[in-house]
Design an enzyme around this catalytic site. Structure first.
Site, short mmCIF file in Angstrom:
data_model
loop_
_atom_site.label_atom_id
_atom_site.label_comp_id
_atom_site.label_asym_id
_atom_site.label_seq_id
_atom_site.Cartn_x
_atom_site.Cartn_y
_atom_site.Cartn_z
N ARG A 217 56.44 23.69 17.89
CA ARG A 217 55.39 23.35 18.77
C ARG A 217 54.93 23.57 17.47
O ARG A 217 53.76 22.45 17.61
CB ARG A 217 55.37 23.89 19.55
N ASP A 255 56.59 16.22 34.36
CA ASP A 255 57.20 16.94 35.11
C ASP A 255 57.63 17.80 36.64
O ASP A 255 56.73 16.99 36.33
CB ASP A 255 56.74 18.74 34.77
N ALA A 279 46.22 13.85 31.01
CA ALA A 279 46.68 14.10 32.37
C ALA A 279 48.06 14.37 32.24
O ALA A 279 48.74 14.39 31.42
CB ALA A 279 46.49 12.79 32.88
N CYS A 342 69.40 21.18 24.78
CA CYS A 342 69.25 22.71 24.92
C CYS A 342 70.96 22.95 25.65
O CYS A 342 71.27 24.03 25.90
CB CYS A 342 68.67 23.56 25.51
N1 SAH Z 1 58.86 22.12 27.04
C1 SAH Z 1 59.05 23.34 28.00
C2 SAH Z 1 60.14 23.53 28.09
C3 SAH Z 1 61.40 22.34 28.93
S1 SAH Z 1 62.27 22.79 30.18
C4 SAH Z 1 58.49 24.22 26.51
O1 SAH Z 1 58.46 23.89 25.42
O2 SAH Z 1 58.54 25.29 27.39
C5 SAH Z 1 62.97 21.78 31.51
C6 SAH Z 1 61.26 21.39 32.17
O3 SAH Z 1 62.63 19.89 32.69
C7 SAH Z 1 61.67 21.65 33.36
O4 SAH Z 1 60.63 22.78 33.72
C8 SAH Z 1 61.94 21.00 34.46
O5 SAH Z 1 61.78 21.43 35.74
C9 SAH Z 1 61.87 20.21 34.06
N2 SAH Z 1 62.57 19.11 34.77
C10 SAH Z 1 63.99 18.95 34.67
N3 SAH Z 1 64.36 17.76 34.84
C11 SAH Z 1 63.66 16.40 35.38
C12 SAH Z 1 63.14 15.24 35.62
N4 SAH Z 1 63.71 14.44 35.94
N5 SAH Z 1 61.94 14.93 35.58
C13 SAH Z 1 60.80 15.62 34.63
N6 SAH Z 1 60.81 16.57 34.53
C14 SAH Z 1 62.37 17.60 35.03
#
Ligand code: SAH
Length: 398
Positions: A217, A255, A279, A342
């Site tokens: 990040r 998300d 947004a 991951c």
């Molecule tokens: N980048 C984040 C962690 C991501 S975890 C951070 O830095 O904190 C993965 C996320 O993907 C979860 O919140 C889950 O709700 C979302 N997710 C899973 N499948 C998805 C999809 N098809 N479209 C949008 N979001 C999705």
């Protein structure tokens, strides 16, 4: 009170199977065992011996393909075992400058990486969230809390035990997530590199926050100034906040989870930015990206593990490929993609190859600027390379 660790029996290995344990490999597979001695029940401690009766260490027993998770390689653990292990883990983090004045949330125990397979502990500004992935850790949970108390003293405000979804099937019954110490209440405020985040370990995903992305990040900040940034799979908005603080022109966060989007909005406002101008969309990422040609200079792709098991790997690779092709197609010329996986079963090379084939399919010129991994409070035992689960690439798209 510190409890003595009781060895319920012994595991004697087949000839030649002692070598990997002597090299500190953390697991004993069922096929390596010559004989078990004593009445062994799931989660009990066992002493591990070579076929010649040489003491090799001790660990948690659990019937299955991984039969013993090694916790000690030097003698039978004494009653201060948990205190010492947690102390060592804290020393490692200290050497990496974690925690610090600007960061008060960190992973304290990272399973095999800290010599404690089956255990995850994240600490959020004085509150520890403990997650057991093995029956042994579940049985030992109160000893683990004792070890935490010994190390943190009055700085430990509460311990939340969250293992409902991580314990083996039958052990989840008759048990629900609970506070083992103190009562805290969520959401809880943490600082990461000076940025503020609300963490909700009771309702949130995993232990509540993705600490492994801290350094990545920070790197995103250096690419975000004056840019239009899209943060996909944003969860609670980690990458979004860093881009905003670095004065991105705008940040859009996506998300699929409404709860995650609501947390992202709160975190944007909490850091002094406008969640309307920047947004947040509760939408599927693939759908969202369909009509976003040439809208973004920087795109973050941080999906959940598409494959949790080896047999799902092929499908997962196809998922990563499709996602990256879409992002490579829509990004503006001279744009930057932060792309991650991951999934433990998709290793670094396979991930890299997947991105290469996505680039071929997207038909764009692409350069690799950084190869990323997890933050150092998620250490990888050199004898257990599978522990390196987070892979990332920063791509420049011409
Ligand atoms: N980048 C984040 C962690 C991501 S975890 C951070 O830095 O904190 C993965 C996320 O993907 C979860 O919140 C889950 O709700 C979302 N997710 C899973 N499948 C998805 C999809 N098809 N479209 C949008 N979001 C999705």
């Amino acid at each position: 009170m510190l409890n003595l660790i009781y060895m319920q029996g012994k595991i004697i290995l087949k000839k030649g199977k002692e070598y990997s344990i002597e090299r500190f490999h953390p697991w004993i597979f069922s096929g390596a065992i010559q004989e078990t001695v004593g009445d062994l029940t799931d989660g009990c401690w066992v002493e591990v011996l070579s076929h010649r009766n040489k003491h090799l260490g001790a660990g948690h027993y659990q019937k299955g393909s991984i039969t013993v998770r090694m916790l000690s390689f030097d003698g039978i653990p004494s009653s201060d075992f948990w205190t010492k292990k947690i102390h060592r883990a804290l020393q490692l983090r200290k050497s990496a400058g974690i925690p610090s004045d600007s960061t008060n949330a960190f992973r304290l125990i990272h399973g095999e990486g800290d010599g404690l397979p089956g255990l995850i502990i994240d600490v959020y500004n004085g509150i520890a969230v403990v997650q057991a992935h093995s029956v042994g850790m579940h049985i030992d949970r109160n000893n683990i809390v004792e070890g935490l108390k010994q190390n943190f003293q009055e700085n430990l405000k509460a311990v939340y035990y969250k293992s409902q979804t991580t314990l083996p099937g039958k052990d989840r019954e008759n048990f629900s997530d609970e506070y083992l110490l103190g009562m805290s209440g969520v959401p809880h405020l943490i600082h990461e590199n000076g940025n503020r985040f609300l963490v909700d370990w009771e309702e949130g995903q995993k232990t509540g926050f993705f600490l492994d992305q801290r350094d990545n990040r920070k790197l995103l900040s250096t690419y975000s100034t004056g840019k239009r940034v899209l943060n996909t799979f944003c969860y609670s908005g980690g990458f979004s906040i860093y881009a905003l603080v670095a004065q991105a022109e705008l940040v859009h966060s996506v998300d699929a989870s409404e709860k995650a989007i609501s947390l992202t909005r709160k975190n944007i406002e909490l850091n002094g930015f406008n969640a309307v101008a920047n947004a947040c969309f509760a939408e599927d990422v693939f759908d969202f990206m369909k009509d976003k040609q040439n809208m973004y200079d920087v795109i973050v792709l941080d999906p959940p593990a598409f494959a949790k098991h080896r047999d799902a790997r092929h499908q997962a690779v196809k998922g990563y490929q499709r996602l990256n092709v879409e992002a490579m197609k829509i990004i503006r010329a001279g744009g930057i993609i932060f792309t991650f996986s991951c999934s433990q079963v998709v290793d670094k090379k396979l991930f890299y190859d997947t991105i290469v084939s996505a680039a071929i399919q997207a038909g764009r010129q692409i350069k690799v600027l950084h190869q990323l991994s997890q933050a150092p409070d998620h250490p990888v035992s050199i004898f257990h390379p599978e522990g390196e689960y987070l892979k990332g690439l920063v791509l420049y798209v011409e």
